[in-house]
Scaffold this active site. Structure first.
Site, PDB file in Angstrom:
ATOM      1  N   GLU A 174      19.405  10.771 -13.402  1.00 47.34           N
ATOM      2  CA  GLU A 174      18.015  11.136 -13.129  1.00 47.34           C
ATOM      3  C   GLU A 174      17.778  11.136 -11.618  1.00 47.34           C
ATOM      4  OE1 GLU A 174      14.966   9.003 -15.188  1.00 47.34           O
ATOM      5  OE2 GLU A 174      15.911   9.235 -17.160  1.00 47.34           O
ATOM      6  N   LYS A 181      14.003  14.365 -14.931  1.00 43.38           N
ATOM      7  CA  LYS A 181      15.171  14.592 -15.784  1.00 43.38           C
ATOM      8  C   LYS A 181      15.870  15.905 -15.411  1.00 43.38           C
ATOM      9  CE  LYS A 181      13.849  11.042 -18.404  1.00 43.38           C
ATOM     10  NZ  LYS A 181      12.523  10.727 -17.803  1.00 43.38           N
ATOM     11  N   ARG A 192      20.746  -2.109 -13.558  1.00 42.79           N
ATOM     12  CA  ARG A 192      19.887  -2.570 -14.654  1.00 42.79           C
ATOM     13  C   ARG A 192      20.723  -2.585 -15.924  1.00 42.79           C
ATOM     14  NH1 ARG A 192      15.835   2.070 -13.387  1.00 42.79           N
ATOM     15  NH2 ARG A 192      17.886   2.991 -13.129  1.00 42.79           N
ATOM     16  N   ARG A 205      20.065   1.865  -9.922  1.00 47.51           N
ATOM     17  CA  ARG A 205      19.011   2.520  -9.164  1.00 47.51           C
ATOM     18  C   ARG A 205      19.447   2.555  -7.701  1.00 47.51           C
ATOM     19  NH1 ARG A 205      13.715   3.480  -9.639  1.00 47.51           N
ATOM     20  NH2 ARG A 205      14.468   4.548 -11.516  1.00 47.51           N
ATOM     21  N   ASN A 242      14.494  10.266  -9.563  1.00 46.52           N
ATOM     22  CA  ASN A 242      13.121   9.767  -9.674  1.00 46.52           C
ATOM     23  C   ASN A 242      12.355  10.013  -8.377  1.00 46.52           C
ATOM     24  OD1 ASN A 242      13.047   7.995 -12.355  1.00 46.52           O
ATOM     25  ND2 ASN A 242      15.057   7.756 -11.392  1.00 46.52           N
ATOM     26  N   LYS A 248      16.679  12.411 -25.029  1.00 50.27           N
ATOM     27  CA  LYS A 248      15.480  11.851 -24.402  1.00 50.27           C
ATOM     28  C   LYS A 248      14.474  12.939 -24.049  1.00 50.27           C
ATOM     29  CE  LYS A 248      17.956  11.413 -19.955  1.00 50.27           C
ATOM     30  NZ  LYS A 248      18.362  10.443 -18.906  1.00 50.27           N
ATOM     31  N   ARG A 291      19.547   1.094 -23.321  1.00 50.43           N
ATOM     32  CA  ARG A 291      18.675   1.374 -22.179  1.00 50.43           C
ATOM     33  C   ARG A 291      18.715   0.197 -21.211  1.00 50.43           C
ATOM     34  NH1 ARG A 291      13.121   2.220 -25.139  1.00 50.43           N
ATOM     35  NH2 ARG A 291      13.856   0.264 -26.057  1.00 50.43           N
ATOM     36  N   ASP A 342      19.324   7.617 -10.298  1.00 47.91           N
ATOM     37  CA  ASP A 342      19.898   6.778 -11.342  1.00 47.91           C
ATOM     38  C   ASP A 342      21.334   7.216 -11.571  1.00 47.91           C
ATOM     39  OD1 ASP A 342      17.533   5.448 -11.552  1.00 47.91           O
ATOM     40  OD2 ASP A 342      16.926   6.357 -13.461  1.00 47.91           O
TER      41      ASP A 342
END
Length: 314
Positions: free
Chosen positions: A280, A124, A224, A209, A282, A159, A232, A272
């Site tokens: 984000e 994050k 997504r 993604r 990842n 979050k 979400r 993301d």
């Protein structure tokens, strides 16, 4: 090559969609020997990092998909590559694991992704290094600041900093319904630091993604898309994954960040992106390999194993 995978228990793999399994299958197809261990199997003794490791063999069957030899203690430096695929939460146990792996690197092990780089890039918080690509964001444990951020932007996502799969994510609209309760819960009354981001309406078109391997973007992304009123898009939260060619903005972000992150030891990254905004970075166990392959035919796992071979063999 001898490739060891550090991951969560094999019994929990859903091989029809698991990206780690896709990596294993491609490595085995090329004749590499596969090994497996969990974080709890590692030990530091007399200055040497080793683990109780089992060689595994893929069966090609969907039910009993692997067999395993008896586990034995092996110095981690004896493997050609160790692929770190343990899922979050990124708690202190995870951090201890990165310390052990970093010691193993100093003893000659090749760990992908770099354990120190994983530790230095909270998934994050890492976007703070690239604020030119993000929506307005605040990280704090202070309730007054979080309330002020919401008052300024009106529609905000809150979050935690250590979760995955969309866990613990809340949206608070302009009516501020449950704002205080959400902040108190996520921050544990000011004891835990959290993230607030201005809500991005483009989430209805998907949380994309964008995979980056060896500094280069994969030419397809997985959007997504949230379902049933959710905010979400995470697949673990019920989102539907739709593969599509990488967009201009997605490529711009990936090409800007990719080489820098690869230089830091992050061979595989999952960015993301919602709309035009990076949300984000990842680095622990990025996924979506099989969804992209199933829908487009592009073999992400092959691109990844290519990069591993290039790093190890030159």
């Amino acid at each position: 090559m001898k490739i060891a995978f550090l991951a969560d228990p094999l019994s929990g793999f859903k091989i029809y969609k698991d990206s780690t399994f896709a990596m294993m299958r491609e490595a085995a197809r090329r004749g590499h020997a596969l090994y497996f261990f969990e974080q709890r199997d590692m030990v530091l003794e007399e200055g040497i990092v080793s683990a109780r490791v089992a060689q595994i063999h893929l069966t090609g069957k969907p039910d009993v998909w692997y067999t395993a030899d008896a586990a034995v203690d092996v110095k981690l430096s004896e493997f050609d590559a160790i692929i770190e695929r343990k899922d979050p939460p990124f708690d202190m146990e995870y951090v201890y694991g990165t310390y052990l792996l970093e010691l193993a690197v100093r003893q000659g092990a090749c760990v992908i992704n770099s354990p120190s780089a994983i530790r230095d890039h909270n998934e994050k918080l890492a976007i703070g290094q690239f604020s030119q690509y993000t929506s307005p964001t605040m990280v704090t444990s202070d309730e007054a600041r979080l309330r002020a951020f919401h008052a300024k932007h009106g529609d905000v996502i809150f979050k935690p900093l250590d979760g995955m799969g969309g866990a613990g994510i809340f949206r608070v609209k302009s009516d501020a319904l449950n704002l205080g309760s959400i902040i108190e819960t996520l921050t544990a009354n000011g004891r835990h630091t959290i993230m607030a981001q201005k809500f991005i309406p483009a989430i209805d078109k998907g949380d994309k993604r964008v995979l980056v391997i060896g500094g280069k973007p994969v030419p397809f992304v997985l959007a997504r898309i949230p379902q049933n009123g959710e905010v979400r898009g995470n697949l673990a939260a019920g989102g539907i994954g739709v593969a599509q060619p990488i967009g201009e903005r997605d490529r711009e972000i990936a090409e800007a960040l990719g080489p820098l992150l690869a230089e830091r030891g992050l061979l595989l990254v999952g960015l993301d992106v919602i709309g035009e905004n990076l949300t984000e970075v990842n680095v622990t166990s990025p996924t979506c390999f099989q969804e992209i392959f199933d829908q487009t035919g592009f073999d992400v796992a092959a691109m990844f194993i290519d990069a591993v071979e290039q790093k190890v063999l030159g």
